[in-house]
Design an enzyme around this catalytic site. Structure first.
Site, PDB file in Angstrom:
ATOM      1  N   GLU A  91     100.949 -27.583  44.123  1.00  0.00           N
ATOM      2  CA  GLU A  91     102.123 -27.833  44.970  1.00  0.00           C
ATOM      3  C   GLU A  91     101.870 -27.636  46.471  1.00  0.00           C
ATOM      4  O   GLU A  91     102.428 -26.717  47.084  1.00  0.00           O
ATOM      5  CB  GLU A  91     103.295 -26.948  44.520  1.00  0.00           C
ATOM      6  CG  GLU A  91     103.757 -27.252  43.111  1.00  0.00           C
ATOM      7  CD  GLU A  91     105.105 -26.597  42.757  1.00  0.00           C
ATOM      8  OE1 GLU A  91     105.634 -25.845  43.585  1.00  0.00           O
ATOM      9  OE2 GLU A  91     105.608 -26.865  41.661  1.00  0.00           O
ATOM     10  N   GLU A 146     103.888 -28.931  34.883  1.00  0.00           N
ATOM     11  CA  GLU A 146     104.932 -27.893  34.907  1.00  0.00           C
ATOM     12  C   GLU A 146     106.281 -28.553  34.720  1.00  0.00           C
ATOM     13  O   GLU A 146     106.595 -29.552  35.383  1.00  0.00           O
ATOM     14  CB  GLU A 146     104.978 -27.156  36.245  1.00  0.00           C
ATOM     15  CG  GLU A 146     104.061 -25.982  36.364  1.00  0.00           C
ATOM     16  CD  GLU A 146     104.268 -25.192  37.651  1.00  0.00           C
ATOM     17  OE1 GLU A 146     105.427 -24.976  38.057  1.00  0.00           O
ATOM     18  OE2 GLU A 146     103.247 -24.800  38.243  1.00  0.00           O
TER      19      GLU A 146
HETATM   20  C1  NOJ Z   1     106.286 -23.974  40.603  1.00  0.00           C
HETATM   21  C2  NOJ Z   1     105.192 -22.983  40.797  1.00  0.00           C
HETATM   22  O1  NOJ Z   1     103.939 -23.620  40.645  1.00  0.00           O
HETATM   23  C3  NOJ Z   1     105.290 -21.748  39.910  1.00  0.00           C
HETATM   24  O2  NOJ Z   1     104.415 -20.803  40.415  1.00  0.00           O
HETATM   25  C4  NOJ Z   1     106.710 -21.262  39.870  1.00  0.00           C
HETATM   26  O3  NOJ Z   1     106.820 -20.082  39.114  1.00  0.00           O
HETATM   27  C5  NOJ Z   1     107.594 -22.353  39.313  1.00  0.00           C
HETATM   28  N1  NOJ Z   1     107.554 -23.470  40.227  1.00  0.00           N
HETATM   29  C6  NOJ Z   1     109.059 -21.948  39.125  1.00  0.00           C
HETATM   30  O4  NOJ Z   1     109.644 -21.660  40.340  1.00  0.00           O
END
Ligand code: NOJ
Length: 507
Positions: A190, A392
């Site tokens: 990200e 994710e």
């Molecule tokens: C994206 C992130 O990569 C992760 O570290 C985080 O816990 C999640 N979003 C949820 O916020």
């Protein structure tokens, strides 16, 4: 009845309303991967064990530079550094095809330099990856999930171009020592969150925060360079022998239509969102819409320099084509509406949230499955239908064991996903739950949960236990079918009592 009409009626019966609810849509395609994800700082703990250096997060929390809503930090987290075998056992029991983990940069290079490699750090990851391989689990490894060595933050972190070289040094050590155990590499998790997060105390991805928009665009610029250099290194020196794939991992929000949404507002929203990093990778350089809009803003702000750094032709070439797959983190959506009058965003688009959307305990993450489908179709059209790996997607709650909200979320998002694959021809290869375990959720600490496995953070042993979603996922994976979530209190369709011996009292 005419022959063609009969065929049409049969087809309609077969595909239902043609958008995802028909029985035929509920089976995952052959070879589709289902897995779960985690990240080093959020689960490992052992912050100063066996030669690990200080990360930017360790420093920020230990020196009160950043506040967390429950005053916690990741010093112990899920203690996965010591309990990794148990984690792998959960992965094996649930039946996941793949597991995504990240490496802690300072556990491998404690002072950020390749001159001192921490062999204990390497040993830890080797053991973990070997354990996964022995369980026949595909390994997905992020080189960087926001936890760089503090010493590098002290020279400006990602706003300093030196990070490109340091990241290459680090990646080389990883490829040399661990690459043979990795199937899929992620370079940077990200980059948009890393570089454009909110001010420091409400921020998720940055321990220190970035000063302003100039710093944010510099950060993106350097992250893209670092990603590209490392992709080329892997491509030229490791791919042939190690046989993996490697790519960047953006987070993309989706969108839905609403009053004031136009083609232009969607395009701006997308190009200033994850398009900012994807355009240089798939098409070469930042998009025209981003370049011209930011140039106008610079004039308006009386800036004598460009807030968006300029890539030389060589860098444009170097970055273009550096994704072996399209990695995607996705959680929520917005309604993008053009901004008229006083401008509050770089994109010129307001990102509206509909009050009727179901909310989660993480207030920026409303449940909007429809937006996910729109996003997948846009990726198909914009980037020539690349192989997409969802790395994710998940739901935040307060740690309920009977986590129906989570099961419903995954069901609704997966319904959209299967429609996008089967009905719309999107080339999606994998789906990854965030997260395997409840873990340290950045600025929200342990006050909210994403895991499909419960972790008791009050026990020194960080005991893991089943939730309802653990059971649902086991069955989904066993049958390779998207099973409808049973109603609370009901008997599951696959026999027995779904909720038996689980209650929310334990949470
Ligand atoms: C994206 C992130 O990569 C992760 O570290 C985080 O816990 C999640 N979003 C949820 O916020």
């Amino acid at each position: 009845m005419e022959y063609s009409k009969v065929i049409t009626i049969i087809c309609l019966i077969f595909v239902g309303d043609s958008r995802g609810q028909a029985a035929d849509f509920q089976t995952f395609p052959d070879g589709f991967l289902i897995g779960a994800a985690s990240a080093s700082y959020q689960i490992e703990g052992a912050w100063n064990v066996s030669g690990k250096g200080e990360s930017v997060w360790d420093y920020a929390f230990h020196n009160m530079l950043k506040q967390v809503s429950d005053d916690s930090n990741g010093d112990i987290a899920c203690d996965s550094y010591h309990k990794y075998k148990e984690d792998v056992q959960w992965i094996r029991d649930i039946g996941f095809d793949h597991y995504r983990l990240s490496l802690s940069w300072p556990r491998i290079l404690p002072n950020g330099s390749k001159d001192r490699v921490n062999l204990d750090g390497i040993r830890y990851y080797r053991n973990l990856l070997e354990e996964l391989k022995a369980a026949n689990v595909t390994t997905v490894v992020s080189l960087y999930h926001w936890d760089h060595p503090e010493v590098l933050e002290e020279i400006g972190g990602w706003t300093n171009e030196v990070m490109v070289e340091r990241f290459e040094d680090y990646a080389k050590v990883v490829f040399d020592n661990l690459g043979y155990l990795v199937d899929i590499f992620v370079t940077i998790n990200e980059p948009e969150m890393l570089c454009f997060d909110e001010p420091v105390n409400s921020s998720e991805a940055t321990a220190r925060g970035l000063a302003n928009d100039v710093a944010s665009y510099l950060c993106v610029h350097n992250a893209l360079k670092a990603h590209a250099k490392v992709w080329h290194m892997y491509d030229e020196n490791y791919r042939a022998t190690q046989g993996g794939i490697i790519g960047l991992l953006p987070v993309c929000r989706g969108w839905v239509s609403g009053d004031g949404v136009t083609e232009e507002s969607i395009e701006r929203y997308f190009q200033f969102g994850c398009g900012l990093v994807l355009h240089p990778i798939y098409k070469g350089d930042y998009s025209e819409i981003v370049k011209t809009t930011l140039a106008d803003i610079d004039v308006y702000r009386n800036r004598s320099f460009s807030s968006l750094p300029v890539f030389t032709d060589e860098w444009v070439k170097m970055i273009k084509g550096t994704n072996d797959y399209f990695g995607l983190n996705h959680y929520t959506s917005r309604i993008p509406v053009m901004e008229y009058g006083a401008r509050t965003s770089d994109s010129g688009v307001l990102e509206i949230r509909d009050k009727s959307w179901p909310i989660t305990v993480l207030d920026r993450l409303e449940v909007v499955p429809e937006g996910f489908g729109n996003l997948l179709r846009k990726i198909r059209d914009e980037y020539d239908n690349p192989p997409v790996y969802i790395l994710e997607n998940g739901f935040a709650d307060s740690g309920e064991i009977l986590d129906y909200g989570r099961i419903n979320y995954h069901y609704d998002y997966l319904s959209e996903l299967l429609t996008a694959i089967i009905h719309d021809g999107c080339n999606v290869k994998a789906y990854t739950i965030w997260s395997l375990l409840d873990n340290f959720e950045w600025d929200r600490g342990y006050s909210i949960s994403f895991g499909i496995v419960k972790v008791d953070f009050t026990s020194p042993n960080r005991t893991r236990s089943e939730k309802l979603s653990t059971r649902w996922w086991k069955e989904v994976i066993r049958t390779r079918t998207l099973i409808k979530p049973p109603a609370p209190g009901s008997t599951s369709s696959w026999g027995g009592c779904f909720e038996c011996d689980l209650t929310n009292d334990k949470s």
